[in-house]
Design a protein around this motif. Sequence first.
Motif, PDB file in Angstrom:
ATOM      1  N   ASN A   1      -7.250  -5.393 -12.047  1.00 63.07           N
ATOM      2  CA  ASN A   1      -7.896  -5.452 -10.737  1.00 63.07           C
ATOM      3  C   ASN A   1      -7.305  -6.573  -9.894  1.00 63.07           C
ATOM      4  O   ASN A   1      -7.025  -6.380  -8.710  1.00 63.07           O
ATOM      5  CB  ASN A   1      -9.404  -5.625 -10.908  1.00 63.07           C
ATOM      6  CG  ASN A   1     -10.133  -5.489  -9.593  1.00 63.07           C
ATOM      7  OD1 ASN A   1      -9.779  -4.655  -8.780  1.00 63.07           O
ATOM      8  ND2 ASN A   1     -11.134  -6.325  -9.388  1.00 63.07           N
ATOM      9  N   GLU A   2      -7.102  -7.737 -10.481  1.00 60.09           N
ATOM     10  CA  GLU A   2      -6.509  -8.867  -9.756  1.00 60.09           C
ATOM     11  C   GLU A   2      -5.089  -8.555  -9.303  1.00 60.09           C
ATOM     12  O   GLU A   2      -4.692  -8.867  -8.183  1.00 60.09           O
ATOM     13  CB  GLU A   2      -6.513 -10.127 -10.630  1.00 60.09           C
ATOM     14  CG  GLU A   2      -7.885 -10.721 -10.859  1.00 60.09           C
ATOM     15  CD  GLU A   2      -8.496 -11.273  -9.585  1.00 60.09           C
ATOM     16  OE1 GLU A   2      -7.755 -11.791  -8.726  1.00 60.09           O
ATOM     17  OE2 GLU A   2      -9.729 -11.160  -9.445  1.00 60.09           O
ATOM     18  N   GLU A   3      -4.309  -7.909 -10.159  1.00 55.20           N
ATOM     19  CA  GLU A   3      -2.942  -7.543  -9.797  1.00 55.20           C
ATOM     20  C   GLU A   3      -2.920  -6.558  -8.624  1.00 55.20           C
ATOM     21  O   GLU A   3      -2.101  -6.685  -7.707  1.00 55.20           O
ATOM     22  CB  GLU A   3      -2.219  -6.938 -11.005  1.00 55.20           C
ATOM     23  CG  GLU A   3      -1.881  -7.931 -12.087  1.00 55.20           C
ATOM     24  CD  GLU A   3      -1.246  -7.261 -13.291  1.00 55.20           C
ATOM     25  OE1 GLU A   3      -0.894  -6.057 -13.196  1.00 55.20           O
ATOM     26  OE2 GLU A   3      -1.101  -7.921 -14.322  1.00 55.20           O
ATOM     27  N   GLN A   4      -3.793  -5.580  -8.676  1.00 53.98           N
ATOM     28  CA  GLN A   4      -3.852  -4.595  -7.601  1.00 53.98           C
ATOM     29  C   GLN A   4      -4.274  -5.247  -6.279  1.00 53.98           C
ATOM     30  O   GLN A   4      -3.749  -4.889  -5.205  1.00 53.98           O
ATOM     31  CB  GLN A   4      -4.839  -3.470  -7.961  1.00 53.98           C
ATOM     32  CG  GLN A   4      -4.363  -2.572  -9.077  1.00 53.98           C
ATOM     33  CD  GLN A   4      -3.126  -1.783  -8.670  1.00 53.98           C
ATOM     34  OE1 GLN A   4      -2.956  -1.409  -7.520  1.00 53.98           O
ATOM     35  NE2 GLN A   4      -2.251  -1.549  -9.641  1.00 53.98           N
ATOM     36  N   LEU A   5      -5.206  -6.199  -6.325  1.00 51.46           N
ATOM     37  CA  LEU A   5      -5.627  -6.892  -5.108  1.00 51.46           C
ATOM     38  C   LEU A   5      -4.479  -7.706  -4.511  1.00 51.46           C
ATOM     39  O   LEU A   5      -4.270  -7.696  -3.301  1.00 51.46           O
ATOM     40  CB  LEU A   5      -6.826  -7.802  -5.396  1.00 51.46           C
ATOM     41  CG  LEU A   5      -8.166  -7.105  -5.604  1.00 51.46           C
ATOM     42  CD1 LEU A   5      -9.233  -8.119  -5.990  1.00 51.46           C
ATOM     43  CD2 LEU A   5      -8.588  -6.378  -4.346  1.00 51.46           C
ATOM     44  N   HIS A   6      -3.724  -8.413  -5.349  1.00 50.87           N
ATOM     45  CA  HIS A   6      -2.580  -9.184  -4.850  1.00 50.87           C
ATOM     46  C   HIS A   6      -1.493  -8.261  -4.297  1.00 50.87           C
ATOM     47  O   HIS A   6      -0.872  -8.567  -3.275  1.00 50.87           O
ATOM     48  CB  HIS A   6      -2.017 -10.086  -5.955  1.00 50.87           C
ATOM     49  CG  HIS A   6      -2.908 -11.244  -6.285  1.00 50.87           C
ATOM     50  ND1 HIS A   6      -3.192 -12.247  -5.389  1.00 50.87           N
ATOM     51  CD2 HIS A   6      -3.599 -11.544  -7.422  1.00 50.87           C
ATOM     52  CE1 HIS A   6      -4.010 -13.114  -5.938  1.00 50.87           C
ATOM     53  NE2 HIS A   6      -4.280 -12.712  -7.182  1.00 50.87           N
TER      54      HIS A   6
ATOM     55  N   ASP B   1      -0.073  -8.098  -0.413  1.00 49.88           N
ATOM     56  CA  ASP B   1       1.347  -8.182  -0.077  1.00 49.88           C
ATOM     57  C   ASP B   1       1.767  -7.032   0.838  1.00 49.88           C
ATOM     58  O   ASP B   1       2.670  -7.179   1.663  1.00 49.88           O
ATOM     59  CB  ASP B   1       2.202  -8.161  -1.345  1.00 49.88           C
ATOM     60  CG  ASP B   1       2.046  -9.442  -2.165  1.00 49.88           C
ATOM     61  OD1 ASP B   1       1.596 -10.457  -1.586  1.00 49.88           O
ATOM     62  OD2 ASP B   1       2.359  -9.415  -3.367  1.00 49.88           O
ATOM     63  N   LEU B   2       1.130  -5.884   0.709  1.00 57.75           N
ATOM     64  CA  LEU B   2       1.506  -4.697   1.477  1.00 57.75           C
ATOM     65  C   LEU B   2       0.668  -4.504   2.740  1.00 57.75           C
ATOM     66  O   LEU B   2       0.814  -3.493   3.425  1.00 57.75           O
ATOM     67  CB  LEU B   2       1.388  -3.452   0.596  1.00 57.75           C
ATOM     68  CG  LEU B   2       2.312  -3.416  -0.621  1.00 57.75           C
ATOM     69  CD1 LEU B   2       2.004  -2.191  -1.472  1.00 57.75           C
ATOM     70  CD2 LEU B   2       3.758  -3.427  -0.203  1.00 57.75           C
ATOM     71  N   ILE B   3      -0.198  -5.459   3.056  1.00 57.99           N
ATOM     72  CA  ILE B   3      -1.109  -5.273   4.197  1.00 57.99           C
ATOM     73  C   ILE B   3      -0.349  -5.140   5.516  1.00 57.99           C
ATOM     74  O   ILE B   3      -0.756  -4.372   6.386  1.00 57.99           O
ATOM     75  CB  ILE B   3      -2.151  -6.410   4.255  1.00 57.99           C
ATOM     76  CG1 ILE B   3      -3.282  -6.067   5.222  1.00 57.99           C
ATOM     77  CG2 ILE B   3      -1.529  -7.721   4.666  1.00 57.99           C
ATOM     78  CD1 ILE B   3      -4.198  -5.041   4.717  1.00 57.99           C
TER      79      ILE B   3
ATOM     80  N   ASN C   1       1.936   1.003   9.708  1.00 59.04           N
ATOM     81  CA  ASN C   1       1.753   2.456   9.631  1.00 59.04           C
ATOM     82  C   ASN C   1       0.572   2.912  10.490  1.00 59.04           C
ATOM     83  O   ASN C   1       0.646   3.951  11.148  1.00 59.04           O
ATOM     84  CB  ASN C   1       1.543   2.904   8.185  1.00 59.04           C
ATOM     85  CG  ASN C   1       2.806   2.814   7.357  1.00 59.04           C
ATOM     86  OD1 ASN C   1       3.900   2.794   7.912  1.00 59.04           O
ATOM     87  ND2 ASN C   1       2.658   2.741   6.051  1.00 59.04           N
ATOM     88  N   ALA C   2      -0.498   2.139  10.482  1.00 59.17           N
ATOM     89  CA  ALA C   2      -1.661   2.489  11.299  1.00 59.17           C
ATOM     90  C   ALA C   2      -1.319   2.424  12.785  1.00 59.17           C
ATOM     91  O   ALA C   2      -1.712   3.308  13.558  1.00 59.17           O
ATOM     92  CB  ALA C   2      -2.825   1.555  10.977  1.00 59.17           C
ATOM     93  N   LYS C   3      -0.583   1.402  13.210  1.00 54.65           N
ATOM     94  CA  LYS C   3      -0.182   1.286  14.614  1.00 54.65           C
ATOM     95  C   LYS C   3       0.702   2.460  15.039  1.00 54.65           C
ATOM     96  O   LYS C   3       0.565   2.995  16.139  1.00 54.65           O
ATOM     97  CB  LYS C   3       0.556  -0.027  14.855  1.00 54.65           C
ATOM     98  CG  LYS C   3      -0.340  -1.230  14.889  1.00 54.65           C
ATOM     99  CD  LYS C   3       0.465  -2.493  15.156  1.00 54.65           C
ATOM    100  CE  LYS C   3      -0.418  -3.727  15.115  1.00 54.65           C
ATOM    101  NZ  LYS C   3       0.346  -4.950  15.323  1.00 54.65           N
ATOM    102  N   GLN C   4       1.613   2.865  14.173  1.00 57.72           N
ATOM    103  CA  GLN C   4       2.487   3.999  14.480  1.00 57.72           C
ATOM    104  C   GLN C   4       1.696   5.299  14.586  1.00 57.72           C
ATOM    105  O   GLN C   4       1.940   6.119  15.465  1.00 57.72           O
ATOM    106  CB  GLN C   4       3.582   4.125  13.422  1.00 57.72           C
ATOM    107  CG  GLN C   4       4.609   3.029  13.485  1.00 57.72           C
ATOM    108  CD  GLN C   4       5.594   3.097  12.332  1.00 57.72           C
ATOM    109  OE1 GLN C   4       5.401   3.855  11.373  1.00 57.72           O
ATOM    110  NE2 GLN C   4       6.647   2.295  12.413  1.00 57.72           N
ATOM    111  N   ARG C   5       0.722   5.488  13.701  1.00 58.45           N
ATOM    112  CA  ARG C   5      -0.121   6.679  13.759  1.00 58.45           C
ATOM    113  C   ARG C   5      -0.924   6.719  15.051  1.00 58.45           C
ATOM    114  O   ARG C   5      -1.049   7.762  15.690  1.00 58.45           O
ATOM    115  CB  ARG C   5      -1.095   6.693  12.567  1.00 58.45           C
ATOM    116  CG  ARG C   5      -0.724   7.658  11.496  1.00 58.45           C
ATOM    117  CD  ARG C   5      -1.818   7.885  10.474  1.00 58.45           C
ATOM    118  NE  ARG C   5      -2.813   6.869  10.313  1.00 58.45           N
ATOM    119  CZ  ARG C   5      -2.786   5.871   9.422  1.00 58.45           C
ATOM    120  NH1 ARG C   5      -1.764   5.760   8.607  1.00 58.45           N
ATOM    121  NH2 ARG C   5      -3.762   5.011   9.337  1.00 58.45           N
TER     122      ARG C   5
END
Length: 121
Positions: free
Chosen positions: A14-19, A23-25, A31-35
């Motif tokens: 869970n901690e690894e997935q959160l980090h 990192d990918l935020i 991607n949201a802005k382009q959509r």
Amino acid sequence: MANHKVMKYQDKDNEEQLHLYLDLIDEVRMNAKQRIARYKNLIARQYDAMVKLRHFKIGDLFLKKVSLATRNSAHGKLGPNWKGPYRVINCKRQGSYYLKALDKRKLKHPWNVEHLRRYYQ
């Protein structure tokens, strides 16, 4: 009572997935802005396809729409919806017209084409 999520939960993963997600935020935001931009362009094209441009010549006769602010409250809902006729005397830009009443009285402000209707004699 334990369910599937509780049984499969592992604190380290869970901690690894959160980090990783943090990192990918920036990529997710991009991607949201382009959509959003693609959606806005699509909506603008659809709106522009439905708009019907109306061009008027100087000297044409028109009726102007009576707004709620200028409507005579004594008439109630049975009062006239259109007032006029008025003559077009000037066009500053497309869709914006200066009007003059038939008794030579000029209206101060320009009127948008949305609030005008051609007058037929």
